[in-house]
Design a protein around this motif. Structure first.
Motif, short mmCIF file in Angstrom:
data_model
loop_
_atom_site.label_atom_id
_atom_site.label_comp_id
_atom_site.label_asym_id
_atom_site.label_seq_id
_atom_site.Cartn_x
_atom_site.Cartn_y
_atom_site.Cartn_z
N MET A 10 -7.31 -4.49 2.63
CA MET A 10 -6.45 -3.49 1.99
C MET A 10 -7.04 -3.03 0.67
O MET A 10 -6.93 -1.85 0.29
N LEU A 11 -7.69 -3.94 -0.04
CA LEU A 11 -8.39 -3.55 -1.26
C LEU A 11 -9.43 -2.49 -0.94
O LEU A 11 -9.56 -1.48 -1.64
N GLU A 12 -10.17 -2.72 0.14
CA GLU A 12 -11.20 -1.77 0.55
C GLU A 12 -10.59 -0.41 0.86
O GLU A 12 -11.13 0.64 0.47
N LYS A 13 -9.47 -0.40 1.53
CA LYS A 13 -8.78 0.84 1.87
C LYS A 13 -8.29 1.56 0.61
O LYS A 13 -8.48 2.78 0.46
N MET A 14 -7.69 0.81 -0.31
CA MET A 14 -7.17 1.40 -1.54
C MET A 14 -8.30 1.95 -2.40
O MET A 14 -8.15 3.00 -3.04
N TYR A 24 0.83 -1.21 0.00
CA TYR A 24 0.00 0.00 0.00
C TYR A 24 0.86 1.26 0.00
O TYR A 24 0.62 2.20 -0.76
N THR A 25 1.87 1.28 0.86
CA THR A 25 2.74 2.46 0.97
C THR A 25 3.42 2.78 -0.35
O THR A 25 3.47 3.93 -0.79
N LYS A 26 3.92 1.74 -1.03
CA LYS A 26 4.63 1.97 -2.30
C LYS A 26 3.68 2.41 -3.40
O LYS A 26 4.02 3.29 -4.21
N ILE A 27 2.49 1.82 -3.42
CA ILE A 27 1.50 2.23 -4.42
C ILE A 27 1.09 3.68 -4.17
O ILE A 27 0.98 4.49 -5.11
N LYS A 28 0.86 4.03 -2.93
CA LYS A 28 0.41 5.38 -2.59
C LYS A 28 1.47 6.43 -2.91
O LYS A 28 1.16 7.53 -3.36
#
Length: 359
Positions: free
Chosen positions: A95-99, A76-80
């Protein structure tokens, strides 16, 4: 003239070196290539059969630039941050829900997808992605108890509460995950794994602290290796990790307690920064093919959501309820919600305090 010739040759060599370096960097896995017939895939470690990546390249001409992560949070951090443009990645359900909430994903064009009918309906249209607008299921599985029959009698380890038995002093390895460890503790108190009650969380933390005398270690991916090597009698881990350990040690067995556990889903999604959409859809369709999905499931050891792939698996795998539990067991499993920043931090803090009590 000789000097001129040498200079020309030197320039030619320099240009060739520069071209070679450019070509080298554009073909290495994990480099986040942004041009040419390339797919930038960001996946968990050892989470796809390497032979399938080669087959995909042979069949489509797309070279796979492959990079791995070891946690949803790291991914997540790297994608963000957006430093690398990945075309596909594989988050778990929460995490999908968060993204999705943070607008980090592209909706999928279902008109470009083939093989959707191959999926088991039970694993589509989940609450974290209604209508599979942003994702396709990759693997699913459970959290459970892995034990060695050389050191543990099967009748002594049927429920989560059994982990607190004095018989298991210094014999248990825990997966290094706040949601999972606090989750099974909450289940012993008949609470939701997604509770946002401070009282429930405090009670779970208190009970968890009393488990520490039985905890030999808190580890991550290496738990499967340690169990195969008989470094511990019991481990709390994921079904696929258990399957791999069991393949290396016939004394190991896996169970999901009858009172329930976590049902998790890993899903393929397209980050908003994806640059090679044609390659991404080609890969999604490639992995939707039952033959490829079955090959991947045999290699990884996790449960496939592809019902046609499931039918192709050896009977010994299809009928193994340790990894393909029946509907009655599945009904008692709980899926993790995205808790939000506030409650995620509370769970992490509670787990960290627990770990600090380790001898």
């Amino acid at each position: 003239m000789k000097k001129i010739l040498v200079s020309v040759l030197s320039l030619f060599v320099l240009l060739m070196m520069l071209f070679g370096l450019k070509n080298y960097f554009s073909t290495q896995t994990g480099s986040g290539v942004s041009s040419g017939k390339v797919l930038n895939l960001y996946n968990w470690g050892d989470y796809i059969d390497p032979a399938l990546l080669k087959k995909f390249t042979r069949e489509t001409g797309y070279k796979v630039s492959y990079e791995t992560f070891d946690s949803n949070e790291a991914m997540y951090t790297k994608i963000k941050q957006g430093g690398t443009s990945y075309d596909l990645t594989i988050p778990s359900e929460y995490m999908l829900e968060k993204m999705k909430k943070e607008n980090l994903l592209l909706p999928l064009d279902h008109s470009r997808l083939t093989g959707l009918k191959n999926y088991d309906d039970r694993f589509l249209n989940q609450i974290f992605d209604r209508g599979n607008k942003y994702s396709l299921p990759y693997f699913w599985g459970t959290l459970g108890i892995l034990y060695n029959d050389k050191f543990v009698n099967a009748k002594d380890i049927k429920h989560w509460d059994d982990l607190w038995s004095t018989k298991f002093r210094n014999k248990i390895m825990l997966i290094d995950s706040a949601r999972d460890v606090l989750g099974f503790t909450l289940m012993t108190q008949n609470k939701s794994v997604n509770t946002r009650s401070a009282a429930d969380l405090a009670a779970a933390q208190g009970k968890l602290t009393t488990l520490m005398p039985n905890v030999k270690a808190i580890v991550a991916d290496e738990i499967k290796m340690y169990m195969a090597q008989e470094e511990a009698a019991i481990a709390i881990t994921y079904s696929g990790e258990a399957a791999e350990a069991m393949s290396n040690n016939s004394h190991l067995h896996y169970l999901v307690p009858s009172e329930g556990s976590n049902l998790w889903f890993d899903n393929i999604v397209m980050p908003r920064t994806a640059k090679h959409k044609d390659a991404a859809y080609a890969f999604l369709n490639f992995m939707n093919d039952p033959k490829n999905a079955a090959q991947n499931a045999e290699y990884i050891g996790y449960a496939t959501p592809n019902k046609k792939a499931f039918q192709m698996l050896p009977k010994a795998i299809r009928t193994d309820q340790q990894f393909y539990p029946n509907a009655k067991v599945v009904e008692r499993l709980q899926v993790y919600d995205d808790l939000g920043r506030k409650w995620t931090e509370k769970y992490n803090d509670a787990f960290l305090e627990f770990k600090m009590t380790q001898r």
